[in-house]
Design an enzyme around this catalytic site. Sequence first.
Site, PDB file in Angstrom:
ATOM      1  N   GLU A 117      53.421  68.806  66.191  1.00 46.00           N
ATOM      2  CA  GLU A 117      52.922  69.692  65.137  1.00 46.00           C
ATOM      3  C   GLU A 117      53.540  71.079  65.175  1.00 46.00           C
ATOM      4  O   GLU A 117      53.519  71.811  64.183  1.00 46.00           O
ATOM      5  CB  GLU A 117      51.391  69.801  65.199  1.00 46.00           C
ATOM      6  CG  GLU A 117      50.836  70.435  66.454  1.00 46.00           C
ATOM      7  CD  GLU A 117      50.464  69.440  67.527  1.00 46.00           C
ATOM      8  OE1 GLU A 117      49.474  69.675  68.240  1.00 46.00           O
ATOM      9  OE2 GLU A 117      51.187  68.416  67.659  1.00 46.00           O
ATOM     10  N   HIS A 142      60.813  61.975  70.713  1.00 41.07           N
ATOM     11  CA  HIS A 142      60.033  61.160  69.770  1.00 41.07           C
ATOM     12  C   HIS A 142      60.574  61.470  68.387  1.00 41.07           C
ATOM     13  O   HIS A 142      60.811  62.633  68.047  1.00 41.07           O
ATOM     14  CB  HIS A 142      58.548  61.512  69.886  1.00 41.07           C
ATOM     15  CG  HIS A 142      57.662  60.820  68.898  1.00 41.07           C
ATOM     16  ND1 HIS A 142      57.851  59.503  68.526  1.00 41.07           N
ATOM     17  CD2 HIS A 142      56.574  61.248  68.198  1.00 41.07           C
ATOM     18  CE1 HIS A 142      56.904  59.151  67.668  1.00 41.07           C
ATOM     19  NE2 HIS A 142      56.129  60.203  67.438  1.00 41.07           N
ATOM     20  N   GLU A 161      49.975  53.442  69.287  1.00 40.80           N
ATOM     21  CA  GLU A 161      48.962  54.436  69.631  1.00 40.80           C
ATOM     22  C   GLU A 161      47.685  54.255  68.819  1.00 40.80           C
ATOM     23  O   GLU A 161      46.569  54.316  69.341  1.00 40.80           O
ATOM     24  CB  GLU A 161      49.517  55.844  69.373  1.00 40.80           C
ATOM     25  CG  GLU A 161      50.634  56.268  70.306  1.00 40.80           C
ATOM     26  CD  GLU A 161      51.345  57.519  69.830  1.00 40.80           C
ATOM     27  OE1 GLU A 161      52.162  58.058  70.601  1.00 40.80           O
ATOM     28  OE2 GLU A 161      51.104  57.968  68.689  1.00 40.80           O
TER      29      GLU A 161
END
Length: 337
Positions: free
Chosen positions: A86, A110, A197
């Site tokens: 973020e 990622h 996830e």
Amino acid sequence: MAIKVHYEKTARIDAVRTSTVAVIGFGSQGHAHALNLRDSKVKVIIGNHSKTSANGKLALKHGFEVLPVDEAVKKADVVMCLVPDEFLPKVYEEDIAPNLRPGMMLMVAHGFNIHFGFVKPPKDVDVTMIAPKGPGHTVRSEYEKGGGVPCLVAVAQNATGKALQRALAYGAGIGGAKAGIIETTFKDETETDLFGEQTVLCGGLTSLVKSGFETLVEAGYPPEMAYFECMHEVKLIVDLMYQGGMSYMRYSISNTAEYGDYAVGPKVITPAVKKAMKAALKDIQTGKFAKEFRAECAAGKPNMERLRKSEAQHPVEEVGRKLRKMMRWIDAKDIRK
């Protein structure tokens, strides 16, 4: 389609030993990458928002040169971004992008921001990913043992013609080539990671544990018994699967438990669950989840904070905190402030 796996023979560290690597962020992954690279005789500097922050002080304690992010990028040939998803778009726009030079390599662990377009690198830099399949402390501890953690490697942009070679060199530097570095794409890594996830590893498992706990308690069984059966023993089963797959787990448990696995498991995890998983995957693939997450962060994470507080007060957590105090051997953690 067969995957391609690189080991030390094809993932040679030489390509990164002539570079200066700026590791941006010194958190879980950042500290492991930086320490492993330095021990692999790679020049590493740390880009951090402050020398006086907890991570900044930790990097200094480990003997690294700690610089503001923009200055670290200016001094580097390779920039590995290891700040939370973020925060990266803002850090990239303000401190990284203005200081990139042609031929540099921009890296992530990622693919989220690159794949969904929240970070848009210039065309004249290599854009690659090395994603260790383990937490930072494991990346470090396995390296210290002389081994490594398996990694994924992907190339989003090959400006120099040597992007894969350079990314593999970085992977070797953190120990990945000893365990194996698997070629993939930014799309596949990002979408499968988010799916795992949400539906199995985190969202699926926690929801399953809570539902099992609540079912037993509502039926009149002691919460402590429900905790042991639906939470505590999860690790025992997962460890067996980790070692030898589902077959080894089933071999290791009782015949009664094995039969219950076959006979009852599919009645609980029904086709409706798989249908919901497919819907979750579609939201990931279309970018709907990514946009939702970005909007939540932009608003200050009000829903996330509300849910975080609510979930921490769930009875399975309250009971667990009490029981874990009795089990000194598990190194119990309590993150409540």
